[in-house]
Structures are given as C-alpha cells and as structure tokens.
Write an enzyme that holds these catalytic residues in place. Structure first.
Site, mmCIF file in Angstrom:
data_model
loop_
_atom_site.group_PDB
_atom_site.id
_atom_site.type_symbol
_atom_site.label_atom_id
_atom_site.label_comp_id
_atom_site.label_asym_id
_atom_site.label_seq_id
_atom_site.Cartn_x
_atom_site.Cartn_y
_atom_site.Cartn_z
ATOM 1 N N ASP A 164 46.376 -6.040 65.325
ATOM 2 C CA ASP A 164 45.941 -7.044 64.347
ATOM 3 C C ASP A 164 44.633 -7.682 64.783
ATOM 4 O OD1 ASP A 164 45.936 -8.873 62.221
ATOM 5 O OD2 ASP A 164 47.124 -10.332 63.333
ATOM 6 N N ASP B 287 42.028 -9.629 56.369
ATOM 7 C CA ASP B 287 43.307 -9.739 57.070
ATOM 8 C C ASP B 287 43.990 -8.382 57.181
ATOM 9 O OD1 ASP B 287 45.599 -10.726 58.236
ATOM 10 O OD2 ASP B 287 46.500 -11.335 56.339
#
Length: 441
Positions: free
Chosen positions: A308, A104
């Site tokens: 991201d 992540d």
C-alpha cells in the site's frame, strides 16, 4: 447554414475525442504522483521541518482507527489506515475540470466533489465539479449492472443510483453513481499528450464526512470500480500500473505514476510475486514467506501482507518482527535513544555520524512464488524523526491496525508494478529521482 456548421463542429469534436482516446496496444502514459507534503498539495504544512513531516506521517499511520460498520448501514471498505500520502491530477468532463484527487491503492471507488455546500467543508482553493457544465456527463440508473455491483446502493426519486462508501476511520462519501469522460495529461514529454477515457463510472459526491481536503479520490485498488480496472476495460493499456516513490526527504519533488506499457517493471534485480486472495478485493495482498538480515533468515514464518502506497510505516506480524528487531539489535553498534512522542519503539542515537557510519544492515523480504528477494536498504527500514535520532519504521500490527502492510517508506526507490491481468506485483530497485527526471524530460 448555422445548423450545418454546428453539426459539422459536433462531428469534429467527436473525431477529436476518438483520436485522443486511440492508442496503440503497447501505449502507456504517466502522471505526477504528488506527495501530500509537496507545496502543490492541499495538505502541505509549511511550518513543518523535514523531520516534522516524517513524525506527522508516522502519527497518521499509528493513529488509524479500527474498522467499524457505518452508522447508516453504508458499505465498509475496511481501509484500515486512511492516511493517503499521494495525490494525482485528473481532468473530469467536457470541457475538462482539472481536479487534484487522493490516489489510493487500498480502495476502488473513483469519486469527485459535486457538492452544493453540504457535508464537510471543501478544501481551501478546492474545486467542485459541476455536472451541468459538462456535455459528456450522465447518471447511472439504479437497475444498471454497475449499480447492482455496488455493495450499498439505492434508488433515488429519479431512479438514479445513489451510493454510499465508508472508510475504516468513519469518513464517507455519498452521492450519485455517474459516468463521465476522464482525461490525463501525459507527463512523460512524449506519446499521447492527453489521454481521454470515456464512460468512466465514478461517484459524483454530494455529501462527505471526514477530513477530505482534496477534490476527490481515485481508487487504484484491485476492485472492479477502480481506475485501473476501468482503464483495462476501456483502453488498450491493460489493468496495470506502477510507481517509483521518491525518498521522503525529496517531498518537494513528484514521483511518477505509470499506466500501460510504462508500468512494466523490467529493471535488473526485479522480483515478482503473485497476488493472493485477501479480505477485500481492493487490497493488493501478497504472501511474505520469510525475513532475513544479511545471509541469516531470522523469521521463517508465512504471513499475508498488503502492499500500500498510502501507509507510511510497515506493519508486521509480531512473530516476524520480534526476531528481526533482535537480530538488528545484535548487528547495530549504536546507542539506543528515547523515541520522540513514544511513537516508534526502536530508536538509535546517530548524532555526529554520517549515514555510512550507522552500520545498519540490509533486510531481505522473501515473497511467495519464488521470484526472488526484495532487499530493503537502511533508508527503507529506518527514518530520521529528529536531528540525531534514527527510528525503525517497522512496527507490529495491533488492534488499531490489525492488517500487515508494506508501507511507502519500504517502497521508496523501488519501481513497483501491479498487474491485475497477470495477478502479480513486481519490485525492482531504482533511482526514482532519476527515473522521474527522465520521464518528464
């Protein structure tokens, strides 16, 4: 005699560990970056078609919940969309326990499943780390600097550091802050075959709430507790990493996640932009100055945006997106189509047409710092959501997803490098399938 032999064995083990950890200053290593739809992933759904996987990914991006404070006062990481599209293998402890963790780029805590049957059910075939089975495991005291650095921590009955970490969708992990040796299998076929990093601060999770179907989570964000930051402190690799994401239709193949010297992005056409302060330290926030279609700048408006890998779609400020959609509409000579499930607003009928006949123009993103434009090809801005239906993968920020995000579809077939020491993000066009094959050969 037996005691002498045991002592000698212990010394040999220590030396072996030191050799495994030692690396020249220009060293690096690479691991597989496994897409959640890969057959090797616990999230894999064999019943989904390739178009079905794209729709499911769009659903995950769009149905994220707005952030809310944790009910028990736990730290809120403000990870707006916990859709987590990629995983990586980590080996924890001595002897190592191999675990498959969510990777992540939007959070910083590293944690693995240490439960004894409490909390959310474990993933089918999931692995639980047993601290008592490792000779290198230790707990972190609640008066330590590491514990004090956590936003929400407390002392348990044994004066160990107990942490709570909550995500924007309400999921959370609770456990004991600990240290352990983490090792990584170098997937490049050369260099150090096993990279061992001792004394990694991580969460030994004894309770989880939410749909965590992996064995843990590796935070790759910009915060102090992320794996990237800890590698920079404990190894000569520096605080940098990169990845090259395969196109969504190649979900059965693995992308590559690189650290150290292999994270340097030096391909032709590389564009570098500085990181700027954002709401959350873990976020990789950059400044988007304008958007152009062809040679025409259609949205000269500065906007902060997060880079991201865990979000599929790209979310833009409506003031940027509206003129971009209008300009694309003027240039694309295709019939508009009804979007499936009303998920994506702008769709076209491409039935019976080859991709080169779609007539979709490139979109150029100009980031701050004057490092050049990032040119998005049609496969970075549009996705096939069903046979013959092509939809724009750029959507407006909303109350449910209030942060602008450059998602992973926009990053496919780019070598994207993050350098926390230089405070930059670099993008270079690349053939990620070829790069991955070269790295593993």
């Amino acid at each position: 005699m037996e005691a002498t032999a045991l002592a000698l064995y212990a010394v040999l083990l220590l030396l072996a560990g030191q050799r495994a950890c030692a690396a020249p200053a220009d060293a690096g290593f690479s691991v597989e970056f496994i897409h959640r739809d890969s057959p090797r992933s616990p999230f894999h759904d064999p019943a989904l078609s390739p178009h079905g996987r794209v729709l499911a990914a769009a659903r995950r991006s769009l149905h994220a919940q707005a952030p809310a404070p944790a009910a028990d006062g736990g730290v809120e990481s403000k990870i707006i969309s916990r859709s987590f599209e990629y995983l990586m293998a980590v080996n924890v402890g001595t002897p190592p326990t191999q675990m498959l963790a969510i990777a992540d780029t939007g959070s910083d805590l590293v944690w693995v499943d240490c439960r004894n049957g409490s909390g959310a059910p474990a993933a089918a075939g999931g692995v639980v780390f047993e601290p008592s089975s490792s000779s290198t495991y230790d707990v972190v005291g609640c008066q330590s600097e590491a514990c004090q650095a956590l936003n929400q921590a407390s002392c348990d009955a044994d004066s160990n550091c107990q942490y709570q970490y909550a995500y924007g969708d309400g999921s959370r992990t609770v456990g004991v802050l600990s240290t352990e040796t983490f090792s990584f299998a170098d997937g490049s076929g050369g260099g150090t075959p096993q990279v061992r990093v001792p004394h990694v601060d991580f969460g030994c999770s004894t309770y989880m709430a939410g749909n965590f179907r992996a064995d843990g989570l590796v935070g790759l964000g910009g915060g102090a507790f992320s794996l990237v930051s800890q590698l920079g402190s404990a190894t000569p690799f520096g605080r940098r990493f990169s990845y090259c994401l395969m196109p969504s239709y190649a979900a059965n193949s693995s992308s590559t996640l690189n650290f150290g010297s292999r994270a340097v992005v030096s391909e032709p056409g590389a564009a570098t932009t500085p990181l700027v302060p954002g709401e959350v330290d873990a976020y990789y926030t950059v400044e988007l100055e304008s958007v152009a279609v062809g040679e025409r700048t259609v949205a000269p408006r500065t906007s902060a945006i997060i880079v991201d890998s865990g979000t599929t779609l790209t979310f833009l400020d409506p003031a940027l997106l509206r003129p971009l959609v209008a300009e694309l509409g003027r240039r694309i000579n295709l019939t508009r189509a009804q979007p499936p499930e009303q998920l994506l607003e702008v769709c076209y009928d491409v039935s019976g047409r080859a991709q080169e006949e779609w007539g979709v123009p490139d979109v150029a993103l100009r980031f701050g710092g004057g490092g050049g434009d990032v040119t998005l090809r049609p496969e970075n801005t549009f996705v096939l959501v069903q046979e013959g239906t092509l939809c724009l993968a750029l959507v407006p920020v909303s109350e449910a997803q209030p942060v602008a995000i450059l998602g992973n579809v926009a990053q496919q077939n780019f070598h994207v490098g993050y350098d926390l020491d230089a405070r930059t993000v670099t993008f270079a066009p690349a053939d990620c399938a070829r790069s991955s094959s070269a790295a593993s050969s």
